[in-house]
Scaffold this active site. Sequence first.
Site, PDB file in Angstrom:
ATOM      1  N   CYS A 289      37.375  45.025  46.665  1.00  0.00           N
ATOM      2  CA  CYS A 289      38.074  46.296  46.466  1.00  0.00           C
ATOM      3  C   CYS A 289      37.080  47.425  46.234  1.00  0.00           C
ATOM      4  O   CYS A 289      37.255  48.542  46.745  1.00  0.00           O
ATOM      5  CB  CYS A 289      39.039  46.182  45.291  1.00  0.00           C
ATOM      6  SG  CYS A 289      38.281  45.659  43.732  1.00  0.00           S
ATOM      7  N   ASN A 320      42.454  38.744  36.363  1.00  0.00           N
ATOM      8  CA  ASN A 320      42.791  37.385  35.930  1.00  0.00           C
ATOM      9  C   ASN A 320      41.561  36.500  35.759  1.00  0.00           C
ATOM     10  O   ASN A 320      41.666  35.406  35.193  1.00  0.00           O
ATOM     11  CB  ASN A 320      43.737  36.732  36.945  1.00  0.00           C
ATOM     12  CG  ASN A 320      45.192  37.023  36.628  1.00  0.00           C
ATOM     13  OD1 ASN A 320      45.558  37.233  35.481  1.00  0.00           O
ATOM     14  ND2 ASN A 320      46.023  37.051  37.654  1.00  0.00           N
ATOM     15  N   ARG A 370      34.084  46.272  32.997  1.00  0.00           N
ATOM     16  CA  ARG A 370      35.523  46.007  32.979  1.00  0.00           C
ATOM     17  C   ARG A 370      36.104  46.662  31.718  1.00  0.00           C
ATOM     18  O   ARG A 370      35.544  46.540  30.626  1.00  0.00           O
ATOM     19  CB  ARG A 370      35.794  44.505  32.963  1.00  0.00           C
ATOM     20  CG  ARG A 370      35.299  43.750  34.206  1.00  0.00           C
ATOM     21  CD  ARG A 370      36.174  44.020  35.410  1.00  0.00           C
ATOM     22  NE  ARG A 370      35.703  43.306  36.580  1.00  0.00           N
ATOM     23  CZ  ARG A 370      36.150  42.107  36.959  1.00  0.00           C
ATOM     24  NH1 ARG A 370      37.054  41.483  36.222  1.00  0.00           N
ATOM     25  NH2 ARG A 370      35.682  41.528  38.047  1.00  0.00           N
TER      26      ARG A 370
END
Length: 481
Positions: A289, A320, A370
Amino acid sequence: MTVNEDSFTNWKNREEIAESMIPIIGKLHREQDVTVLVHSRSLVNKSVVSILKTHRFARQIAGEELSVTETLPFLQALTTLDLGPSQIDIGMLAATYKADGRGLSVAEFTAEAVAGATGENKIECREPRDVVLYGFGRIGRLLARLLIEKAGSGNGLRLRAIVVRKGAGQDIVKRASLLRRDSIHGQFQGTITVDEANNKIIANGHEITVIYSDDPTKVDYTAYGIKNAILIDNTGKWRDREGLSKHLRPGIDKVVLTAPGKGDVPNIVHGVNHDMIKPDEQIISCASCTTNAIVPPLKAMADEYGVLRGHVETVHSFTNDQNLLDNYHSSDRRGRSAPLNMVITETGAASAVAKALPDLDAPITGSSIRVPVPDVSIAILSLRLGRETNREEVLDYLRDVSLTSSLKRQIDFISAPDAVSSDFIGSRHASIVDAGATKVDGDNAILYLWYDNEFGYSCQVIRVVQHVSGVEYPTFPAPRA
């Protein structure tokens, strides 16, 4: 009459016009496989308010209003033509007509602009191409939504099956429920029923067989009536040619991976290097992505200004692959709680640039953090350019790229001063340039690129699948190279 009444009357008039557009758009799509767009945004199956909002959004990128009163005559002109399968941007038709100056009528101009989709030039409708989803997680379910949405005309791509490992208790019911409702992307647009006896999910009339298997080499797809299919592996379990070749079973013609490919597997970013796919290539990767988010604007900047070197810092939503709470993980930091921490991690996007842009002779480095949001990420692309420029020139150029270039489906543009990550949930572009955050100083430029790392990426995957299947229809007016 007061000003407020004038505004309300104008709104009601535009509502009436948008309502009249819906059956025209639907008929063109169902009967002639024509997708009507406004500045690369589809109007198929959209509500009255959605059509008005899509027109309104043109103000963000084009700098001026686009009204349904301007686009309706072009839509009506399309109904008089013998059109073949295509995508027709009535927003671009209206804009180019305004600048044309030859005195043509709307009907004459429209017929000329879409001539490539009419008469001897038009593409004949093809038989649907079978598609199989191997895996049914976050990306798999979004791909299913897109495939079902795009199957409305009965042509193009047809989702025939999903392959998963069988879970305990009401497996198919639970999977159908996850397709029906999504905490981030909302309700499925349509109806879903389950035929447990025959292992089928029926979505908007499309029967999707659920195949249970934990070994790709043991599935014979022809036993399910599937032939010449494109299989999309969204598990990421296999990333090299040897592993992905396990999918090349009876009934499967090509394999598309929704993760960065390893070794000699081509990494494809649609809009940038999809034309390099060889007709006989059976295994393709859609990269990541983040690679899809940075490569199109990087190419655009390199084409116009030259790029000597660059660095990308991605602030990425958690996935996930991380733990909800601190627990063992094979990665050093991803074992720490995803919703409670910012987590420094690696990204392969920078190194993947070389595969997608082999002619770019510039070192690109990258790193990633993240963060505790469930979707939408931002890439901060810092570039040393080949020549000096200024912020206004760069923004004008990128705005034009988002409207008229061959990258307009990949690059979007927003000038809203208060834009935040949740505004881009559901974006179908690979990345969105944030005009307000852009910084330029001489030969240094910093671009802030939002991207829906789930849905925007899934749209890029579908574009690649459409290309390799031969059902990627041309767009009119043709975008500039």
